[in-house]
Design an enzyme around this catalytic site. Sequence first.
Site, PDB file in Angstrom:
ATOM      1  N   MET A  88       0.979  -1.016   0.092  1.00 12.64           N
ATOM      2  CA  MET A  88      -0.009   0.123  -0.035  1.00 12.64           C
ATOM      3  C   MET A  88       0.890   1.275  -0.150  1.00 12.64           C
ATOM      4  O   MET A  88       0.543   2.400   0.341  1.00 12.64           O
ATOM      5  CB  MET A  88      -1.019   0.031   1.291  1.00 12.64           C
ATOM      6  CG  MET A  88      -1.927  -1.293   1.199  1.00 12.64           C
ATOM      7  SD  MET A  88      -3.635  -0.670   2.149  1.00 12.64           S
ATOM      8  CE  MET A  88      -2.839  -0.585   3.765  1.00 12.64           C
ATOM      9  N   HIS A 108       8.972   1.218   3.587  1.00  3.56           N
ATOM     10  CA  HIS A 108      10.030   1.171   4.686  1.00  3.56           C
ATOM     11  C   HIS A 108      10.711  -0.057   4.405  1.00  3.56           C
ATOM     12  O   HIS A 108      10.789  -0.811   3.222  1.00  3.56           O
ATOM     13  CB  HIS A 108       9.405   1.209   5.851  1.00  3.56           C
ATOM     14  CG  HIS A 108       8.342   0.163   6.208  1.00  3.56           C
ATOM     15  ND1 HIS A 108       8.540  -1.179   6.069  1.00  3.56           N
ATOM     16  CD2 HIS A 108       7.005   0.334   6.606  1.00  3.56           C
ATOM     17  CE1 HIS A 108       7.622  -1.738   6.581  1.00  3.56           C
ATOM     18  NE2 HIS A 108       6.639  -0.841   6.507  1.00  3.56           N
ATOM     19  N   HIS A 139       9.263  -3.348   3.448  1.00  2.00           N
ATOM     20  CA  HIS A 139       8.887  -3.646   2.261  1.00  2.00           C
ATOM     21  C   HIS A 139      10.094  -3.911   1.092  1.00  2.00           C
ATOM     22  O   HIS A 139      10.137  -4.627   0.267  1.00  2.00           O
ATOM     23  CB  HIS A 139       8.143  -2.409   1.643  1.00  2.00           C
ATOM     24  CG  HIS A 139       7.058  -1.836   2.411  1.00  2.00           C
ATOM     25  ND1 HIS A 139       6.863  -0.732   3.231  1.00  2.00           N
ATOM     26  CD2 HIS A 139       5.623  -2.573   2.380  1.00  2.00           C
ATOM     27  CE1 HIS A 139       5.742  -0.703   3.530  1.00  2.00           C
ATOM     28  NE2 HIS A 139       4.786  -1.772   3.057  1.00  2.00           N
ATOM     29  N   GLN A 176     -10.232  -2.633   2.278  1.00  2.00           N
ATOM     30  CA  GLN A 176      -9.831  -3.260   3.545  1.00  2.00           C
ATOM     31  C   GLN A 176      -9.813  -2.395   4.707  1.00  2.00           C
ATOM     32  O   GLN A 176      -9.306  -2.733   5.622  1.00  2.00           O
ATOM     33  CB  GLN A 176      -8.483  -3.878   3.240  1.00  2.00           C
ATOM     34  CG  GLN A 176      -7.237  -2.817   2.929  1.00  2.00           C
ATOM     35  CD  GLN A 176      -5.965  -3.620   2.600  1.00  2.00           C
ATOM     36  OE1 GLN A 176      -5.774  -4.076   1.491  1.00  2.00           O
ATOM     37  NE2 GLN A 176      -5.083  -3.764   3.391  1.00  2.00           N
ATOM     38  N   GLN A 206       5.998 -11.762   7.088  1.00  2.00           N
ATOM     39  CA  GLN A 206       5.313 -12.333   8.287  1.00  2.00           C
ATOM     40  C   GLN A 206       4.796 -11.416   9.257  1.00  2.00           C
ATOM     41  O   GLN A 206       4.017 -11.851  10.277  1.00  2.00           O
ATOM     42  CB  GLN A 206       6.695 -13.061   9.061  1.00  2.00           C
ATOM     43  CG  GLN A 206       6.072 -13.834  10.270  1.00  2.00           C
ATOM     44  CD  GLN A 206       5.028 -14.834  10.143  1.00  2.00           C
ATOM     45  OE1 GLN A 206       4.993 -15.555   9.049  1.00  2.00           O
ATOM     46  NE2 GLN A 206       4.543 -15.232  11.172  1.00  2.00           N
ATOM     47  N   GLN A 261      -3.032 -12.343   7.781  1.00  2.00           N
ATOM     48  CA  GLN A 261      -2.914 -12.134   6.375  1.00  2.00           C
ATOM     49  C   GLN A 261      -2.291 -13.191   5.525  1.00  2.00           C
ATOM     50  O   GLN A 261      -2.925 -13.759   4.503  1.00  2.00           O
ATOM     51  CB  GLN A 261      -2.395 -11.014   6.009  1.00  2.00           C
ATOM     52  CG  GLN A 261      -2.251 -10.418   4.437  1.00  2.00           C
ATOM     53  CD  GLN A 261      -1.927  -9.007   4.284  1.00  2.00           C
ATOM     54  OE1 GLN A 261      -2.493  -8.241   4.357  1.00  2.00           O
ATOM     55  NE2 GLN A 261      -0.457  -8.723   3.943  1.00  2.00           N
ATOM     56  N   VAL A 266      10.938  -7.198   9.453  1.00  6.33           N
ATOM     57  CA  VAL A 266      11.951  -6.271   9.615  1.00  6.33           C
ATOM     58  C   VAL A 266      11.717  -5.379  10.841  1.00  6.33           C
ATOM     59  O   VAL A 266      10.475  -4.908  11.023  1.00  6.33           O
ATOM     60  CB  VAL A 266      12.209  -5.661   8.319  1.00  6.33           C
ATOM     61  CG1 VAL A 266      13.552  -4.550   8.764  1.00  6.33           C
ATOM     62  CG2 VAL A 266      12.775  -6.519   7.307  1.00  6.33           C
ATOM     63  N   LEU A 269       8.725  -2.446  11.707  1.00  2.60           N
ATOM     64  CA  LEU A 269       8.431  -1.397  10.790  1.00  2.60           C
ATOM     65  C   LEU A 269       7.063  -1.497  10.527  1.00  2.60           C
ATOM     66  O   LEU A 269       6.638  -2.463  10.029  1.00  2.60           O
ATOM     67  CB  LEU A 269       9.173  -1.551   9.595  1.00  2.60           C
ATOM     68  CG  LEU A 269      10.935  -1.273   9.961  1.00  2.60           C
ATOM     69  CD1 LEU A 269      11.737  -0.997   8.792  1.00  2.60           C
ATOM     70  CD2 LEU A 269      11.207  -0.109  10.719  1.00  2.60           C
TER      71      LEU A 269
END
Length: 283
Positions: free
Chosen positions: A32, A36, A39, A63, A150, A155, A178, A186
């Site tokens: 989306m 950071h 991603h 969502q 993760q 999801q 991360v 993050l």
Amino acid sequence: MPLAIVTTIPETRAAIRAARSQGLSIGLVPTMGALHAGHRALIHQAREETGYVVVSIFVNPTQFGPREDLARYPRPFEKDIEACSQEGTDLVFHPSPQVVYPPSFRTWVEVHDLQDRWEGATRPGHFRGVATVVLKLFNIVQPDIAYFGQKDAQQVRILQQMVRDLDVPLILKVCPTVREADGLALSSRNQYLDPEQRQAATVLFRSLEEIQARVGGGEKDVPSLHRLVEDRVNATPGARLDYAAFVHSDTLLPMERLEGTVLVALAVYVGTTRLIDNILLTT
Ligand code: AMP
């Protein structure tokens, strides 16, 4: 190859057809935006494993609940493009809501039971929106491998089920969470936190670490582990526990005593910002 930025489905399909005709495999990283290092790690892995990397940037309205942060969700598009470019992305798919959901849109994907628990209980309709948009992205891009974090454990579980149930021909890969140096996962939503709240937000990872240590020491009793989380969150100014789930990683059903592979998932409000985090434990 220079980064292509496309907003329509036909352009995306044409670019992917061209890549396939060169014999390249396709990797997809759905996001989306407000990218950071979490991603970026997904994009990096896609770059290592596939020949043509597609990143979708789409703040998916379906969502978000009516009282959620759709309007103020960050959309730093130029910065996102720079991050995609630095990670070696080939194509950014950045559709408008009208492209994804034309007025005639009627079809929804629901992954029953799994969608109704935990995140789904607090956010009714959330996973229907996620599953629907992700299946659409899968159909538009038709990737060989799709990459997810993760960080959003429920999801991932729901999308794995969808892929299996609907025979979606791709590999779904899950990449580790991360974190900041102090353990905070993050999240694009971390930027809503003021400095005090940012400090309070470490309660999620601190709780997960303590649970891991207790379980490592032989603790299996879920009520006492749950109390530990409640105590820690209650002792943190500005923090309020939404849920602490100790569940079977496959069914997402709660357990009284830890057994097998356990997902420990937390949702905590810090001020009005809702943060989630989780760990997988093998007992
Ligand atoms: P979002 O843009 O929040 O929808 O996230 C896009 C993808 O990035 C999802 O697969 C997330 O699970 C993943 N992601 C978000 N935060 C992190 C993180 N801290 N570490 C790893 N992956 C993440």
